[in-house]
Design an enzyme around this catalytic site. Structure first.
Site, PDB file in Angstrom:
ATOM      1  N   LYS A 134      -8.509   2.605  -2.705  1.00  0.00           N
ATOM      2  CA  LYS A 134      -8.194   3.513  -4.113  1.00  0.00           C
ATOM      3  C   LYS A 134      -6.678   3.484  -4.510  1.00  0.00           C
ATOM      4  O   LYS A 134      -6.165   2.856  -6.082  1.00  0.00           O
ATOM      5  CB  LYS A 134      -8.619   4.743  -4.681  1.00  0.00           C
ATOM      6  CG  LYS A 134      -9.728   4.888  -4.515  1.00  0.00           C
ATOM      7  CD  LYS A 134     -10.920   4.537  -5.557  1.00  0.00           C
ATOM      8  CE  LYS A 134     -12.318   5.194  -5.034  1.00  0.00           C
ATOM      9  NZ  LYS A 134     -11.842   4.494  -3.394  1.00  0.00           N
TER      10      LYS A 134
ATOM     11  N   THR B  84      13.856 -30.279 -10.764  1.00  0.00           N
ATOM     12  CA  THR B  84      12.709 -30.111  -9.510  1.00  0.00           C
ATOM     13  C   THR B  84      14.133 -30.726  -8.411  1.00  0.00           C
ATOM     14  O   THR B  84      14.684 -30.441  -8.671  1.00  0.00           O
ATOM     15  CB  THR B  84      12.088 -31.408  -9.282  1.00  0.00           C
ATOM     16  OG1 THR B  84      13.201 -32.631  -9.044  1.00  0.00           O
ATOM     17  CG2 THR B  84      11.049 -32.145 -10.983  1.00  0.00           C
TER      18      THR B  84
ATOM     19  N   GLN C 178     -12.415   4.355   1.277  1.00  0.00           N
ATOM     20  CA  GLN C 178     -12.053   5.245   0.998  1.00  0.00           C
ATOM     21  C   GLN C 178      -9.965   4.552   0.851  1.00  0.00           C
ATOM     22  O   GLN C 178      -9.458   4.925  -0.223  1.00  0.00           O
ATOM     23  CB  GLN C 178     -12.285   6.515   1.161  1.00  0.00           C
ATOM     24  CG  GLN C 178     -10.931   7.433   0.812  1.00  0.00           C
ATOM     25  CD  GLN C 178     -11.341   8.754   1.213  1.00  0.00           C
ATOM     26  OE1 GLN C 178     -12.511   9.666   1.473  1.00  0.00           O
ATOM     27  NE2 GLN C 178      -9.887   9.387   1.738  1.00  0.00           N
TER      28      GLN C 178
ATOM     29  N   TYR D  61     -22.063   1.150   3.941  1.00  0.00           N
ATOM     30  CA  TYR D  61     -20.695   1.946   3.882  1.00  0.00           C
ATOM     31  C   TYR D  61     -19.199   1.969   5.220  1.00  0.00           C
ATOM     32  O   TYR D  61     -20.465   2.736   6.114  1.00  0.00           O
ATOM     33  CB  TYR D  61     -20.554   3.590   2.791  1.00  0.00           C
ATOM     34  CG  TYR D  61     -20.189   3.795   2.673  1.00  0.00           C
ATOM     35  CD1 TYR D  61     -18.599   3.422   1.344  1.00  0.00           C
ATOM     36  CD2 TYR D  61     -19.155   4.783   3.874  1.00  0.00           C
ATOM     37  CE1 TYR D  61     -18.133   4.191   1.151  1.00  0.00           C
ATOM     38  CE2 TYR D  61     -18.187   5.601   3.053  1.00  0.00           C
ATOM     39  CZ  TYR D  61     -17.083   5.231   1.834  1.00  0.00           C
ATOM     40  OH  TYR D  61     -15.921   6.336   1.484  1.00  0.00           O
TER      41      TYR D  61
ATOM     42  N   SER E 138      -9.586  12.691  -0.298  1.00  0.00           N
ATOM     43  CA  SER E 138      -8.789  11.372  -1.281  1.00  0.00           C
ATOM     44  C   SER E 138      -8.602  12.021  -2.873  1.00  0.00           C
ATOM     45  O   SER E 138      -7.957  11.333  -3.501  1.00  0.00           O
ATOM     46  CB  SER E 138      -9.781   9.581  -1.593  1.00  0.00           C
ATOM     47  OG  SER E 138     -11.292  10.836  -2.020  1.00  0.00           O
TER      48      SER E 138
ATOM     49  N   LYS F  95      30.220  -5.552 -15.400  1.00  0.00           N
ATOM     50  CA  LYS F  95      29.478  -6.180 -14.711  1.00  0.00           C
ATOM     51  C   LYS F  95      27.284  -5.873 -15.678  1.00  0.00           C
ATOM     52  O   LYS F  95      26.853  -4.185 -16.144  1.00  0.00           O
ATOM     53  CB  LYS F  95      28.389  -5.033 -13.242  1.00  0.00           C
ATOM     54  CG  LYS F  95      29.608  -5.349 -12.035  1.00  0.00           C
ATOM     55  CD  LYS F  95      29.391  -7.440 -11.992  1.00  0.00           C
ATOM     56  CE  LYS F  95      28.081  -7.196 -11.452  1.00  0.00           C
ATOM     57  NZ  LYS F  95      27.213  -8.229  -9.910  1.00  0.00           N
TER      58      LYS F  95
ATOM     59  N   SER G 213      27.125  -1.702 -12.986  1.00  0.00           N
ATOM     60  CA  SER G 213      27.380  -1.302 -11.776  1.00  0.00           C
ATOM     61  C   SER G 213      28.582   0.447 -11.143  1.00  0.00           C
ATOM     62  O   SER G 213      29.330   0.256 -13.122  1.00  0.00           O
ATOM     63  CB  SER G 213      28.402  -2.242 -11.088  1.00  0.00           C
ATOM     64  OG  SER G 213      29.356  -1.887 -10.166  1.00  0.00           O
TER      65      SER G 213
END
Ligand code: ARG
Length: 458
Positions: free
Chosen positions: A326, A156, A323, A318, A24, A284, A278
């Site tokens: 993260k 709306t 792991q 655990y 890790s 554009k 573009s």
């Protein structure tokens, strides 16, 4: 080949593919500063408890600080075979200061160490994000002086509904962000509980002082059950949810402004520094930053979903699955921080196309509901008033004119209580000025809210 810190019971080497598969450090190296902070506090506590001598703790402190500086300078080499940032730092410490380094891990496990580091990292991320959210609110509020007199159509179902002050729009986003900030603050309380000392899952037989560590690291309290904390990541998931809510809010705003910046709407000119062109169409100017804010929301939602699925089948306590949390949290944090920062720049830099907005404001019968409420004020039941004004709107629609262009006779024919005063509530500006309720787009209400927001963000 480095000997594993856990190698005692093993007869042979780990398959290199397993090392690669299970490491890790390629991502959790981001926890290094917090890992060192946690270890410093832990070592000092061990000394106070008489478990380490003062001389030993001094060696550990010096060693960890040197390692921290090397990592910050980019001169430290992390080794994949040592799996994670925690074991890399500890091994480097022992290589520098010898056997004393081997005492640092007394009374703790990587399980509580990882959780502690991660909580410290998230706590910093929360504080950084909160500042950025305030900057974004400031960007919206910074528009309120220049846009004070601008009326926009409110929608709306994406159909024109009632007139709304531009400032009412801006403050709507301030409110949403304020709730996100409040969620962050709430989440911080649960993040900021110290797990260190819960060790692997059951606690430790060593006479440690968790309270001292908590105080040194600025935690608000101690996690009370070692099984609970070594098995859970709800603090990280909650943080990811708040990040997701922020991303969702930004995504809806981005979608709205993408629409507003089209030739079809022509409400808004985006700052060119936040647009791109573009490669084939020379004319554009594309709203890419807004599109990416909307698009990146997908990965933030995905990260949250991953985390929720990650923990759903885990028994206490655990499990190595954890792991996997993260990268999801790092990615959501990086993504949302960048989105918020750029959103603030776009908000502050865009210009409303006032003439274009004003020129089409009398389309869509934005004053119809005000007229209906005016009729209610004359004693007509709401359902009847709705019907009567609906018929008047129908008539105006057939002629292709706004309500204010109908002759007085039409209003009188619609209801005998209507007289020439009806023209005092017709037209978008008058319809808007008729609002009175708290929280509405009434100019006075909005002005008060602008003042409140300016004070709040001062
Ligand atoms: N690298 C692991 C992680 O980040 C540490 C695992 C520690 N615990 C264990 N029992 N292997 O979660």
């Amino acid at each position: 080949m480095a000997k594993k810190p856990w190698g005692g019971v093993f007869d042979g080497a780990t398959d290199p593919r397993v090392e690669k598969f299970s490491e890790s450090v390629s991502f959790d190296h981001r926890l290094y500063a917090h890992d060192i902070l946690g270890s410093l506090a832990h070592a000092r506590m061990l000394a106070v408890r008489g478990i380490l001598t003062e001389a030993e703790v001094q060696q550990i402190v010096d060693g960890l600080e040197t390692i921290g500086n090397e990592i910050a300078a980019g001169t430290f080499s992390f080794r994949t075979e040592l799996e994670d940032v925690h074991m890399n730092i500890e091994r480097a410490l022992t290589e520098r200061i010898g056997d004393v380094g081997r005492k640092l891990h007394t009374g703790r496990s990587r399980n509580d160490q990882v959780s502690t580091d991660f909580r410290l990292w998230i706590r910093d991320a929360i504080d950084r994000l909160d500042e950025k959210l305030v900057d974004l609110q400031r960007a919206f509020v910074s528009r309120t002086d220049r846009d004070a007199d601008v009326i926009l159509p409110g929608y709306t179902h994406m159909q024109r509904a009632q007139p709304v002050l531009a400032n009412h729009y801006w403050l709507a986003y301030c409110e949403k962000i304020e709730r996100d900030r409040s969620r962050l603050c709430d989440c911080r309380e649960r993040v900021n509980q110290l797990p260190l000392g819960t060790a692997a899952l059951a606690g430790t037989t060593i006479d440690i002082d968790r309270q001292q560590v908590a105080e040194e690291l600025g935690f608000d309290g101690l996690v009370a059950n070692s099984l609970d904390s070594s098995s859970d990541r709800d603090f990280a998931i909650e943080f990811c949810f708040v990040l997701t809510m922020v991303a969702e809010h930004l995504s809806t705003w981005a979608e709205e402004w993408i629409l507003w910046s089209t030739s079809e709407f022509d409400f808004l000119t985006l700052p060119q520094a936040y647009c791109t062109g573009s490669s084939i169409m020379p004319q554009k100017i594309n709203p890419d930053v807004l599109e990416l804010i909307r698009g990146k929301t997908a990965r933030v939602v995905g990260n949250l979903t991953s985390l929720l699925v990650l923990i759903k089948g885990l028994p206490l306590a655990y499990n190595r699955d954890l792991q996997e949390d993260k990268e999801r949290v790092f990615d959501s944090t990086d993504t949302v921080e960048a989105c918020v920062e750029l959103a603030a720049a776009v908000v502050a830099g865009a210009e409303l196309n006032r003439e274009s907005i004003a020129a089409r404001l009398d389309r869509g019968y934005l004053d119809a509901t005000t007229l209906m409420e005016y009729l209610i004020g004359l004693g007509v039941p709401q359902r009847s008033a709705h019907e009567i004004i609906g018929q008047l709107v129908g008539k105006a629609m057939k002629q292709g004119v706004p309500l204010a262009a109908l002759p007085l006779s039409d209003f009188q024919a619609a209801h005998s209580a209507l007289d020439e005063k009806v023209f005092e509530v017709l037209g978008v500006r008058q319809a808007l000025e008729a609002f009175v309720s708290y929280g509405s787009t009434a100019p006075q209400q909005v002005a008060q809210q602008v003042t409140l927001w300016k004070e709040r963000l001062a």
